[in-house]
Scaffold this motif. Sequence first.
Motif, short mmCIF file in Angstrom:
data_model
loop_
_atom_site.label_atom_id
_atom_site.label_comp_id
_atom_site.label_asym_id
_atom_site.label_seq_id
_atom_site.Cartn_x
_atom_site.Cartn_y
_atom_site.Cartn_z
N LYS A 1 -22.43 34.23 -2.74
CA LYS A 1 -23.72 33.96 -2.11
C LYS A 1 -24.81 33.76 -3.14
O LYS A 1 -25.68 32.89 -3.00
CB LYS A 1 -24.09 35.12 -1.18
CG LYS A 1 -25.31 34.86 -0.32
CD LYS A 1 -25.53 36.00 0.68
CE LYS A 1 -26.74 35.71 1.56
NZ LYS A 1 -26.97 36.80 2.56
N GLN A 2 -24.77 34.55 -4.21
CA GLN A 2 -25.78 34.45 -5.27
C GLN A 2 -25.61 33.20 -6.13
O GLN A 2 -26.58 32.52 -6.45
CB GLN A 2 -25.70 35.67 -6.20
CG GLN A 2 -26.22 36.97 -5.63
CD GLN A 2 -26.14 38.07 -6.68
OE1 GLN A 2 -26.35 37.85 -7.86
NE2 GLN A 2 -25.81 39.27 -6.23
N ARG A 3 -24.35 32.94 -6.55
CA ARG A 3 -24.10 31.95 -7.61
C ARG A 3 -23.34 30.72 -7.14
O ARG A 3 -23.21 29.75 -7.91
CB ARG A 3 -23.33 32.61 -8.75
CG ARG A 3 -23.97 33.88 -9.31
CD ARG A 3 -25.32 33.60 -9.96
NE ARG A 3 -25.17 32.66 -11.08
CZ ARG A 3 -26.17 32.08 -11.71
NH1 ARG A 3 -27.41 32.32 -11.34
NH2 ARG A 3 -25.95 31.26 -12.71
N GLY A 4 -22.80 30.73 -5.93
CA GLY A 4 -22.02 29.60 -5.45
C GLY A 4 -20.56 29.72 -5.86
O GLY A 4 -20.20 30.55 -6.69
N ARG A 5 -19.71 28.89 -5.26
CA ARG A 5 -18.28 28.92 -5.61
C ARG A 5 -18.06 28.26 -6.96
O ARG A 5 -18.77 27.33 -7.35
CB ARG A 5 -17.44 28.24 -4.53
CG ARG A 5 -17.49 28.99 -3.21
CD ARG A 5 -16.41 28.53 -2.25
NE ARG A 5 -16.50 29.29 -1.01
CZ ARG A 5 -15.96 30.48 -0.83
NH1 ARG A 5 -15.28 31.05 -1.80
NH2 ARG A 5 -16.09 31.11 0.33
N ALA A 6 -17.03 28.74 -7.67
CA ALA A 6 -16.80 28.30 -9.05
C ALA A 6 -15.73 27.21 -9.10
O ALA A 6 -14.66 27.34 -8.50
CB ALA A 6 -16.36 29.49 -9.89
N ASP A 7 -16.02 26.17 -9.86
CA ASP A 7 -15.02 25.13 -10.12
C ASP A 7 -13.95 25.64 -11.09
O ASP A 7 -12.81 25.20 -11.06
CB ASP A 7 -15.70 23.89 -10.71
CG ASP A 7 -16.74 23.33 -9.77
OD1 ASP A 7 -16.35 22.78 -8.73
OD2 ASP A 7 -17.94 23.45 -10.07
N VAL A 8 -14.36 26.58 -11.95
CA VAL A 8 -13.42 27.23 -12.88
C VAL A 8 -13.68 28.73 -12.86
O VAL A 8 -14.82 29.17 -12.98
CB VAL A 8 -13.58 26.71 -14.32
CG1 VAL A 8 -12.69 27.51 -15.29
CG2 VAL A 8 -13.22 25.22 -14.40
#
Length: 364
Positions: A241-248
Amino acid sequence: MKAVAVFPKGREVKVIDVPEPRLRSPTQVRVRTLEVGVCGTDKEVVEQKHGKPPEGEDHLIVGHECLGEVVEVGEQVKNLAPGDLVVPRVRRPCPRAECTPCRAGYSDFCVTGEYTERGIQAAHGFCAELFVEEALYLHKVPRELRGVAVLTEPLTIAEKALREVAHVQTRMPWEKKEGGRAVVLGAGPVGLLGAMALMRAGFQTTMYSRAPKPNPKAEMSESLGLPYVSSKQHRVEELVKQRGRADVVYEAAGVASVGFELMKALAPNGVYVFTGVPGSEEGELDEGELMKQWVMNNQVVLGTVNAAPEDFEAAVADLGRFRAKWPGGLERLITARHPPEDYAEVVTGRKGSHIKDIIVFSRG
């Protein structure tokens, strides 16, 4: 000469006196050890969870993260000279003719498991005043990196991982935008160096580590402009929620339960990189949900170990870039230097520092 060795039978770690090594072929180089890094693998070797001495010997000279200075070269060595700073590679190829990776010069992908690793697996390491090595396995380091070049080997872990991620993502049939989002799990030296490599590659990177702020690792992270989130205070759902989903996702903690929990943070088409080797853990794992996530989101889970020659060259180059981008950052990552006599206390944590401990053999 002085060396630090582990004796598995008696479960001892001590400083011993061993003969100085000599050149035995015209392609070898004799090196004076300057510094040796201490890491979790060393702890596993000392605890007999990993590694073994050379065949027929009762001890293993430890140490695989090394910076040294050339003192003598064989007559066929043309690319190195006395006074050069060098970093040695760790793994040596297996002898099997059918092992295509080893025969191609990529022992990090060995398929037989019969490789040797200096300071770890059936070959003496670099925690000694001098060592001899084939020139083929030595990488020259600029003199201006003298104070931080001992970090080369742990940085190669990230260099190989990023190289593999880039290769995996060529599967996308469209032009990929620069960078993306990344999360690093674990704020130890491997995690911090990995975060720096990801940031250098253009990723918006977040450090996700256990200890709540304030703590030295969080301070180090944020001094690099790297947001720090405590896994003890914030669940993975809050991180997303804070940082978004990670591509890596770059795992550098070696804790299976947290590593698999962080799978929830991986974006569609993302790559999850495991670099840690965990011990035994008990916990609940929803295999069906994980399998569904990977399939429905075209995700890749990648394990990586050791590094290739080009990863060492990339790490040396990146250390120079990191010093320019974050003045003093690499120096702050090395939080304590110790004499060889302190090795046993350092590796067991009785005398360890907050982030990275180094054994010093020479101030040269």
